[in-house]
Every structure is written in structure tokens, then in C-alpha cells.
Design an enzyme around this catalytic site. Structure first.
Site, short mmCIF file in Angstrom:
data_model
loop_
_atom_site.label_atom_id
_atom_site.label_comp_id
_atom_site.label_asym_id
_atom_site.label_seq_id
_atom_site.Cartn_x
_atom_site.Cartn_y
_atom_site.Cartn_z
N HIS A 21 199.17 -6.62 27.06
CA HIS A 21 200.12 -5.67 26.96
C HIS A 21 199.57 -4.44 27.48
CE1 HIS A 21 198.72 -4.00 23.24
NE2 HIS A 21 198.80 -5.26 22.67
N HIS A 24 196.05 -3.59 25.85
CA HIS A 24 194.85 -4.31 26.32
C HIS A 24 194.39 -3.62 27.87
CE1 HIS A 24 196.91 -7.49 24.07
NE2 HIS A 24 195.74 -7.81 23.49
N CYS A 129 193.76 -11.04 5.07
CA CYS A 129 194.98 -11.15 6.13
C CYS A 129 194.57 -12.05 6.94
CB CYS A 129 195.36 -9.78 6.46
SG CYS A 129 196.54 -9.79 7.99
N CYS A 132 194.49 -10.49 10.80
CA CYS A 132 193.03 -9.84 10.72
C CYS A 132 192.01 -10.56 10.77
CB CYS A 132 192.89 -8.73 9.61
SG CYS A 132 194.38 -7.24 9.73
N CYS A 147 198.78 -5.96 4.24
CA CYS A 147 197.90 -5.76 5.07
C CYS A 147 197.95 -4.26 5.74
CB CYS A 147 197.71 -6.81 6.10
SG CYS A 147 196.78 -6.16 7.52
N HIS A 150 198.77 -4.98 9.81
CA HIS A 150 200.06 -5.63 9.90
C HIS A 150 201.19 -5.36 8.98
CE1 HIS A 150 196.72 -7.95 11.99
NE2 HIS A 150 197.45 -7.91 12.94
N LYS A 298 214.00 5.42 28.11
CA LYS A 298 214.21 4.32 28.77
C LYS A 298 213.38 3.37 28.04
CE LYS A 298 216.00 5.40 33.21
NZ LYS A 298 215.54 6.77 33.48
N LYS A 301 213.90 1.01 23.10
CA LYS A 301 214.13 -0.06 22.68
C LYS A 301 212.81 -0.88 22.56
CE LYS A 301 218.79 -0.11 24.63
NZ LYS A 301 219.47 -0.71 25.65
ZN LIG Z 1 196.36 -7.71 9.25
#
Ligand SMILES: [Zn+2]
Length: 514
Positions: A21, A24, A129, A132, A147, A150, A298, A301
Site C-alpha cells: 500500500h 510501503h 500479539c 506484531c 494490542c 492492532h 473522495k 471510504k
Molecule cells: Zn499487534
């Protein structure tokens, strides 16, 4: 004496289960711009990226697909290479932690810690986790034991592990931070890391035995190295540690690890302590950039993890993609992405300021000079001197890239682009052509084309494709990738008489948004 002769820059290694994404892409483009910049100023460069292919999540994801872990990572690895191609990343190496060179290097490194007495066995129990792949203390959990990264339930794991004496290195780490306040950048991250170490360090788990998808602990059958004692080591194993000592000596210590701020503790505390324990120099710098946030209606969402680089590259082109994030957001701070602001940058900075300038200048050379770059017979005057000052500012400004201040570098570079626009406007070659002031016309158009040549060189770390296209339009006899600063940034290197070609617009009007 150090044999280091190479500028060495890294990204974090990416987790192959993820879909690439824009987060990155952000780190990777920044590292690529830094690497290309250092090549442009004549450095030998080694730019490393890669994938982190071990751990329990990989085993689970593979199982869910009815594959072995190796089959699974082999199957999904290409998506990372595709991201690099899409974003025109010119990395020198790509490490996969499932490679033999990594296994050998990790084992050699960890054997040193074992021999030095920095590893010991104990039973560990605590919140863990899986995403992780990290243990947390109870205090670190948020909202009813979730966590903190997350926001999902943690497991409680208990196992006999090898532990690393991280606590022993607290004084040495604080001394490092004292002596080298730029070890971690930006400053706000340095302060955060220092406070964490001052708060006291606990020893950390370095192995586990619950599964076997990892680098085996040589002296303890049934154990593999705990994930950070595998993943972080990619920075040395890929550079040659344990397999190619000569290569390693030329590259290490790394000049900068580029990371997101969420993994600062591992890179700025665990990692230098592990290196100290192995008698290896610590990195020169760890630079933690901010998070990308998604604003603008835009995209509302969706969220940052939902936007794939290809979606943006298909619409805006790779050059705008690379330019936008570095120009729009201060690298060390959080920043917002929006489709509208990207459109704005494309139209204003790229299509208008740069694209139109190129088109206009080459159009005039074609019309007035039979497409041949004229001999600058007229004397340079005040307008040329002012343009020279703008160029000086751009060249100095580009050095901000060394401090990861991409925004400043691009702002200063655009001072020059704007300066060339003003120059053309002020000299008005269309009038000089009408009045038959041929000396002044030749001087003006030569200067404008020479400025475009310099712009092609200066934008090349950030916008390599547009730079190549511009270079080709100018019909220059030498190759763009052979250009080096400071020479290529000096006036007068454009040969008189070369034939320019207008060709397609550098930044054509954007398609209507689907
Ligand atoms: Zn985590």
C-alpha cells in the site's frame, strides 16, 4: 581502519502477507530518492530492501491455503517486486529472510551473542500479539487488554526461551544517545527513545520453540530465533555478514535505516544493543518518518492501507506519485494524502510550472532556430545573473536530501523552475524574434535549453522517468545516468547545434477521474 567506501541505505523488510500500500511505497520511494541522489553526487551506493518471511503468521496463512510456508512465500513474493517496478525503485539488493545467506549470517551473529554470555534461558510468560509477533507488558495493552498497534485481543504465551540481556546495554545506549544526538532522527523520536531506555529495559526473548518456521538456533535443537533476532539481522546478512566479509566491510556501518515511527524501538534500542553485543558498529542513523493519513472526501471510504500504489500511478503517473508524497508532507511528521491535493500538485507544479515551460521553450527553439540549439552569441546580463542565483539555491537546497528533508529540497528546486519561467517571460524571446535581435534571442534560448538540461539532472532522483524523457527531448549526446553533480549542474554544458524535439507533453492533462 575502516574499509567502508559505500553509502548504504535500507528500508524495513516488508511482511509478505501484506498487500503493498502507499505506506510501503512512501518509505521505499524516500529510500530510492536518497540512493539516486547519492549516486548523482558520485557515491558508490548500496540500497537494500526485502521481505520478512518467517514467523507464525506465515505458517498460519500458508496452512489456510493448503501450502507449505515456503510455497506460500514463494507464491506471494512477486507482488513486492511488482511494487518496486511500478514505483521505479532502483534497489541494489533484495533480501528474503528465507535465503541461505540470511540463515548463515543470523547463526554466525547469534553465536557471538551466545559466546559472549549475552543469551540465557528462562521461562517467559506474557501477553503476545500474533500480528506484531511481539510480547507486551500488561501496562502497554490498551482498551481491555488489546494490542496497542492492532487493537485486537492478545494471546498469553508461556515458553522456555533464550533471552537476550538487553538490560545490560542500557548504560551503553544512553551513552550512544548522548554522544550522537542524531543517531535517531527526527529529534522528537530521539527523545522518545531516550525516555524509553531511561525508564529501564527488560531482557527480551530471542528464541522460541512453539513452531519451526525460522532460523534454527544452532546450539538448541527445536528452537528458532525470535522474530526481531531474525528480521533486524537482514541489514547485516544482506550486506555480507557471515558470508562475504570483504563486502560487509565496504558497506557497514549502514548510513541510514529508514523506518516508520511504529518500529522505532526495535531499530533504535534492540538493534544497536544487539550489534554492541556482537562487537559490530552501530548504524550511523535511524530515521523514523511519520504516518500517512488519508484526508479528502473522495478517499474517505477507504483508508491508508486500502490505497495501492498502482491505483495512483495509473492515474497520475509514477513521477507525480514520487514527487507528491515527498513534496506535500514533511518526512518526519504525519501527513495527509488526498486525491485533490495530488491533482493540485500535478496541475500546478508539474503540468504548469515544469511541463508548460519545457513545451514552450522547445516550441520556440523549433520555430525560431530550426530546432537547433543556438550559439549564445549575446552577452549574459542581469536576467542570466538572477537565474544563476536561483540555480545556486536549488543546488544547495537539494543537499537537504541528506537530512531526509525532501520537502525543502523540492521547494528549493522549484525556485529554479519558477526562475526559468520568469526568465523566459522577462526576456520574451517571441519579441526578440520579431524585432530581429538575433544575438539576444540566441543567448536567451540557449540559456533556457541549458536550464532544462540542468533541471533534468536535478529532478532525476525524484522523477526518473520525466527526467529521462526531458533529456531525450534535448537531444543531448551523453546519457543522463552518466551525469554527476556538481559538474552537470553548471551552465554551458549543452552543446550548440544539437537538435531538440518537442514530442509529447511531459505532464499531459489528467484523464477525468473514473
Ligand atoms: Zn499487534
Amino acid at each position: 581502519m575502516s574499509a567502508k567506501d559505500t553509502f548504504y541505505v535500507t528500508t524495513p523488510i516488508y511482511y509478505p502477507n501484506d498487500i503493498p500500500h502507499i505506506g510501503h511505497g512512501y518509505t521505499t520511494v524516500a529510500a530510492d530518492v536518497l540512493a539516486r541522489w547519492r549516486r548523482l553526487i558520485g557515491d558508490r551506493v548500496h540500497f537494500l530492501t526485502g521481505t520478512d518471511e518467517h514467523g507464525l503468521n506465515i505458517v498460519r496463512a500458508a496452512g489456510a491455503r493448503g501450502m507449505t510456508p515456503q510455497e506460500h512465500v514463494d507464491d506471494i513474493n512477486p507482488r513486492w517486486h511488482e511494487m518496486l517496478v511500478t514505483l521505479r525503485i532502483a534497489n541494489d539488493d533484495f533480501i528474503r529472510t528465507t535465503e541461505q545467506r540470511h540463515t548463515s549470517g543470523v547463526q554466525a551473529f547469534m553465536q557471538r551473542l551466545h559466546d559472549n554470555g549475552d543469551l540465557y534461558t528462562a521461562t517467559y510468560s506474557g501477553p503476545y500479539c500474533v500480528r506484531c509477533e511481539a510480547y507486551y507488558t500488561t501496562e502497554e495493552l490498551v482498551e481491555n487488554e488489546l494490542c496497542p498497534i492492532h487493537r485486537r485481543p492478545v494471546d498469553r504465551l508461556e515458553q522456555e526461551n533464550w533471552f537476550f540481556r538487553l538490560s545490560k546495554y542500557a548504560p551503553a545506549l544512553l551513552e550512544l544517545f548522548e554522544q550522537r544526538p542524531d543517531f535517531v532522527q527526527p529529534d522528537v523520536r530521539m527523545n522518545e527513545v531516550r525516555a524509553f531506555v531511561e525508564g529501564g529495559l527488560t531482557d527480551i526473548s530471542a528464541s522460541r520453540s512453539a513452531f519451526d518456521w525460522g532460523v534454527p538456533v544452532p546450539w538448541e535443537p527445536g528452537h528458532v530465533f525470535y522474530v526481531w533476532f531474525d528480521a533486524l539481522l537482514n541489514y547485516v546478512t544482506a550486506a555480507g555478514f557471515g558470508t562475504d566479509d570483504a563486502a560487509f566491510a565496504r558497506r557497514w556501518p549502514v548510513d541510514v535505516h529508514l523506518i516508520g515511527k511504529d518500529i522505532i524501538r526495535f531499530h533504535a534500542v534492540y538493534w544497536p544493543a544487539m550489534l554492541m553485543a556482537a562487537d559490530i558498529e552501530v548504524p550511523r542513523q535511524v530515521y523514523a518518518h511519520g504516518f500517512l493519513l488519508v484526508g479528502g472526501e473522495k478517499m474517505s471510504k477507504s483508508n491508508a492501507t486500502g490505497i495501492r500504489p498502482t491505483e495512483l500511478v495509473e492515474h497520475f503517473g509514477v513521477d507525480c506519485y514520487r514527487y507528491y508524497f515527498l513534496r506535500e508532507i514533511s518526512f518526519g511528521h504525519d501527513g495527509s494524502f488526498s486525491w485533490e491535493s495530488m491533482e493540485q500538485r500535478y496541475t500546478t507544479d508539474l503540468a504548469n510550472d515544469l511541463g508548460n515551460l519545457v513545451n514552450r521553450v522547445l516550441n520556440m527553439v523549433s520555430s525560431y532556430c530550426d530546432a537547433r540549439v543556438p550559439d549564445p552569441t549575446g552577452e549574459p546580463g542581469e536576467a542570466e545573473a538572477a537565474l544563476g542565483e536561483d540555480l545556486d539555491r536549488a543546488v544547495v537546497g537539494l543537499q537537504s536530501i541528506d537530512r531526509l528533508e525532501f520537502k525543502k529540497a523540492l521547494e528549493d528546486l522549484w525556485v529554479f523552475v519558477s526562475g526559468v519561467n520568469r526568465y523566459v517571460e522577462a526576456r520574451a524571446p517571441w519579441k526578440l524574434n520579431k524585432t530581429g535581435a538575433s544575438d539576444d534571442l540566441a543567448r536567451c534560448l540557449y540559456t533556457a535549453v541549458d536550464a532544462l538540461r540542468i533541471i533534468a539532472v536535478l529532478i532525476s532522483p525524484v522523477m526518473p522517468v520525466a527526467a529521462e524523457r526531458l533529456w531525450a527531448k534535448l537531444g543531448l549526446p551523453s546519457a543522463l545516468d552518466e551525469q554527476r553533480l556538481p559538474d552537470a549542474g553548471r551552465w554551458g554544458a549543452t552543446p550548440v547545434g544539437v537538435t531538440v524535439q518537442r514530442g509529447d507533453l511531459l505532464f499531459p492533462k489528467l484523464e477525468e477521474q473514473p
